[in-house]
Design a protein around this motif. Structure first.
Motif, PDB file in Angstrom:
ATOM      1  N   SER A   1       0.842  -1.201   0.000  1.00  0.00           N
ATOM      2  CA  SER A   1       0.000   0.000   0.000  1.00  0.00           C
ATOM      3  C   SER A   1       0.876   1.250   0.000  1.00  0.00           C
ATOM      4  O   SER A   1       0.504   2.281  -0.540  1.00  0.00           O
ATOM      5  N   GLY A   2       2.072   1.117   0.575  1.00  0.00           N
ATOM      6  CA  GLY A   2       3.001   2.240   0.574  1.00  0.00           C
ATOM      7  C   GLY A   2       3.591   2.512  -0.807  1.00  0.00           C
ATOM      8  O   GLY A   2       4.052   3.611  -1.083  1.00  0.00           O
ATOM      9  N   LEU A   3       3.554   1.497  -1.674  1.00  0.00           N
ATOM     10  CA  LEU A   3       4.130   1.709  -3.006  1.00  0.00           C
ATOM     11  C   LEU A   3       3.202   2.553  -3.878  1.00  0.00           C
ATOM     12  O   LEU A   3       3.645   3.227  -4.796  1.00  0.00           O
ATOM     13  N   SER A   4       1.899   2.519  -3.544  1.00  0.00           N
ATOM     14  CA  SER A   4       0.962   3.221  -4.422  1.00  0.00           C
ATOM     15  C   SER A   4       0.371   4.484  -3.785  1.00  0.00           C
ATOM     16  O   SER A   4      -0.472   5.136  -4.373  1.00  0.00           O
ATOM     17  N   ASN A   5       0.794   4.809  -2.569  1.00  0.00           N
ATOM     18  CA  ASN A   5       0.261   5.997  -1.897  1.00  0.00           C
ATOM     19  C   ASN A   5       1.448   6.868  -1.473  1.00  0.00           C
ATOM     20  O   ASN A   5       2.247   6.478  -0.612  1.00  0.00           O
ATOM     21  N   LEU A   6       1.550   8.023  -2.079  1.00  0.00           N
ATOM     22  CA  LEU A   6       2.734   8.867  -1.899  1.00  0.00           C
ATOM     23  C   LEU A   6       2.963   9.259  -0.438  1.00  0.00           C
ATOM     24  O   LEU A   6       4.095   9.218   0.059  1.00  0.00           O
ATOM     25  N   GLU A   7       1.858   9.641   0.259  1.00  0.00           N
ATOM     26  CA  GLU A   7       2.020  10.059   1.670  1.00  0.00           C
ATOM     27  C   GLU A   7       2.541   8.898   2.520  1.00  0.00           C
ATOM     28  O   GLU A   7       3.427   9.073   3.351  1.00  0.00           O
ATOM     29  N   LEU A   8       1.959   7.703   2.282  1.00  0.00           N
ATOM     30  CA  LEU A   8       2.414   6.529   3.047  1.00  0.00           C
ATOM     31  C   LEU A   8       3.874   6.226   2.729  1.00  0.00           C
ATOM     32  O   LEU A   8       4.674   5.977   3.621  1.00  0.00           O
ATOM     33  N   LYS A   9       4.192   6.305   1.461  1.00  0.00           N
ATOM     34  CA  LYS A   9       5.551   5.978   1.032  1.00  0.00           C
ATOM     35  C   LYS A   9       6.555   6.906   1.715  1.00  0.00           C
ATOM     36  O   LYS A   9       7.582   6.469   2.246  1.00  0.00           O
ATOM     37  N   GLU A  10       6.237   8.201   1.719  1.00  0.00           N
ATOM     38  CA  GLU A  10       7.148   9.163   2.354  1.00  0.00           C
ATOM     39  C   GLU A  10       7.289   8.892   3.842  1.00  0.00           C
ATOM     40  O   GLU A  10       8.376   8.950   4.397  1.00  0.00           O
ATOM     41  N   ASN A  11       6.141   8.583   4.464  1.00  0.00           N
ATOM     42  CA  ASN A  11       6.173   8.301   5.898  1.00  0.00           C
ATOM     43  C   ASN A  11       7.006   7.043   6.181  1.00  0.00           C
ATOM     44  O   ASN A  11       7.872   7.041   7.060  1.00  0.00           O
ATOM     45  N   PHE A  12       6.755   5.981   5.419  1.00  0.00           N
ATOM     46  CA  PHE A  12       7.459   4.713   5.641  1.00  0.00           C
ATOM     47  C   PHE A  12       8.970   4.868   5.423  1.00  0.00           C
ATOM     48  O   PHE A  12       9.770   4.161   5.997  1.00  0.00           O
ATOM     49  N   LYS A  13       9.327   5.803   4.526  1.00  0.00           N
ATOM     50  CA  LYS A  13      10.748   5.978   4.214  1.00  0.00           C
ATOM     51  C   LYS A  13      11.433   6.977   5.142  1.00  0.00           C
ATOM     52  O   LYS A  13      12.648   7.134   5.116  1.00  0.00           O
ATOM     53  N   SER A  14      10.638   7.660   5.964  1.00  0.00           N
ATOM     54  CA  SER A  14      11.204   8.701   6.818  1.00  0.00           C
ATOM     55  C   SER A  14      11.934   8.091   8.025  1.00  0.00           C
ATOM     56  O   SER A  14      11.770   6.915   8.336  1.00  0.00           O
ATOM     57  N   GLU A  15      12.705   8.941   8.689  1.00  0.00           N
ATOM     58  CA  GLU A  15      13.457   8.453   9.860  1.00  0.00           C
ATOM     59  C   GLU A  15      12.543   8.162  11.035  1.00  0.00           C
ATOM     60  O   GLU A  15      12.947   7.526  12.000  1.00  0.00           O
ATOM     61  N   GLU A  16      11.307   8.645  10.952  1.00  0.00           N
ATOM     62  CA  GLU A  16      10.372   8.414  12.058  1.00  0.00           C
ATOM     63  C   GLU A  16       9.724   7.033  11.987  1.00  0.00           C
ATOM     64  O   GLU A  16       9.084   6.610  12.932  1.00  0.00           O
ATOM     65  N   ALA A  17       9.866   6.364  10.855  1.00  0.00           N
ATOM     66  CA  ALA A  17       9.226   5.055  10.727  1.00  0.00           C
ATOM     67  C   ALA A  17      10.186   3.938  11.108  1.00  0.00           C
ATOM     68  O   ALA A  17      11.362   3.958  10.732  1.00  0.00           O
ATOM     69  N   VAL A  18       9.677   2.998  11.889  1.00  0.00           N
ATOM     70  CA  VAL A  18      10.423   1.761  12.136  1.00  0.00           C
ATOM     71  C   VAL A  18       9.554   0.643  11.572  1.00  0.00           C
ATOM     72  O   VAL A  18       8.453   0.395  12.073  1.00  0.00           O
ATOM     73  N   ILE A  19      10.041   0.040  10.505  1.00  0.00           N
ATOM     74  CA  ILE A  19       9.261  -1.030   9.864  1.00  0.00           C
ATOM     75  C   ILE A  19       9.752  -2.367  10.394  1.00  0.00           C
ATOM     76  O   ILE A  19      10.924  -2.726  10.220  1.00  0.00           O
ATOM     77  N   ILE A  20       8.866  -3.078  11.057  1.00  0.00           N
ATOM     78  CA  ILE A  20       9.297  -4.365  11.610  1.00  0.00           C
ATOM     79  C   ILE A  20       8.959  -5.499  10.624  1.00  0.00           C
ATOM     80  O   ILE A  20       7.947  -5.430   9.923  1.00  0.00           O
TER      81      ILE A  20
END
Ligand code: UDP
Length: 238
Positions: free
Chosen positions: A41-60
């Motif tokens: 879902s992050g690949l197709s939604n720009l806001e999500l993608k930016e958030n997921f790629k930011s330093e504030e995101a920890v993807i487990i």
């Protein structure tokens, strides 16, 4: 500390190392349960993608598809980390350190039962507020105000993916919380309404099979696992 899959940095240490990191965190953090469906879902939604790629995101690495992708790419993670287990550990330190929490999501009766079970298990835990997960994300001023006033340290959002990630991405810079975490069906599990797979299934990485057997409509969603691995391998050098 992390491995790169597609454009994402996936947390690669152990669950307990993550908890130690979260205990001392001084900035806002969005803990994303990185299963292929969420990452898709992050690949197709720009806001999500930016958030997921930011330093504030920890993807487990919460999903066999993510764990396998990391392995195939030659950069394995240390272990699969289940979102609900991270949630349990955060709750433990919030109870110990008197850090208030807020629960947002699920149906009202599930949420009520989840709260009473949590209170029973963690008598000193401060649950300062809650709201069910059925509202319009773009028109929820009363809920946002409530969270602002209650000032929880941590907010768990259980509205399924990607709805919960969209909510967090939209409001995390506005709300006065430090830890934001989307926890999918975890309130259902804590309330006793649904069960996690048996330990042996979790251990060998087939929790997804248990969920599909219990809820056959999930079968369609599973197709994101091979698709995600394929795209990850295809883009390995980007
Ligand atoms: N949910 C919600 N609002 C919605 C849709 C779903 O609060 O608009 C809740 C639902 O009641 C359930 C959870 O979100 O408690 C979804 O859990 P699911 O198991 O589908 O999430 P997953 O772990 O698969 O992302």
């Amino acid at each position: 500390m992390s491995v790169k899959i597609l454009d994402y940095y996936i947390y690669s240490e152990t669950k307990m190392e993550l908890i130690e990191y979260l205990r001392d965190i001084k900035h806002k953090v969005h803990i994303v349960s990185g299963n292929p469906e969420v990452l898709y879902s992050g690949l197709s939604n720009l806001e999500l993608k930016e958030n997921f790629k930011s330093e504030e995101a920890v993807i487990i690495p919460d999903g066999i598809g993510t764990v396998l992708s990391a392995k195939i790419l030659g950069t394995p993670v240390q272990e699969k980390i289940a979102g609900i287990e991270v949630m349990e550990e955060i709750i433990k330190f919030c109870e110990d350190e008197s850090k208030p929490i807020y629960l947002l999501g699920a149906k009202q009766e599930i949420l009520d039962k989840c709260i009473s079970n949590l209170k029973m298990k963690h008598p000193r835990l401060e649950i300062v507020g809650s709201h069910n997960g059925y509202f319009n994300i773009d028109e929820c001023e009363t809920i946002i105000k409530d969270i602002e006033v209650k000032m929880p340290y941590c907010i768990f959002v259980a509205m399924g993916a990607p709805r919960q990630e969209i909510f967090i991405t939209k409001y995390m810079h506005w709300l006065p919380c430090t830890i934001f975490m989307g926890v999918g069906g975890s309130f259902d599990v804590i309330s006793g309404n649904s069960k996690r797979a048996p330990k042996w299934m979790i251990k060998i990485g087939i929790e997804w099979l248990y969920r599909v057997l219990k809820e056959p409509w999930r079968l369609k969603r599973l197709s994101s696992i091979p698709k995600f691995i394929y795209i990850a391998v295809l883009n390995r050098n980007n």
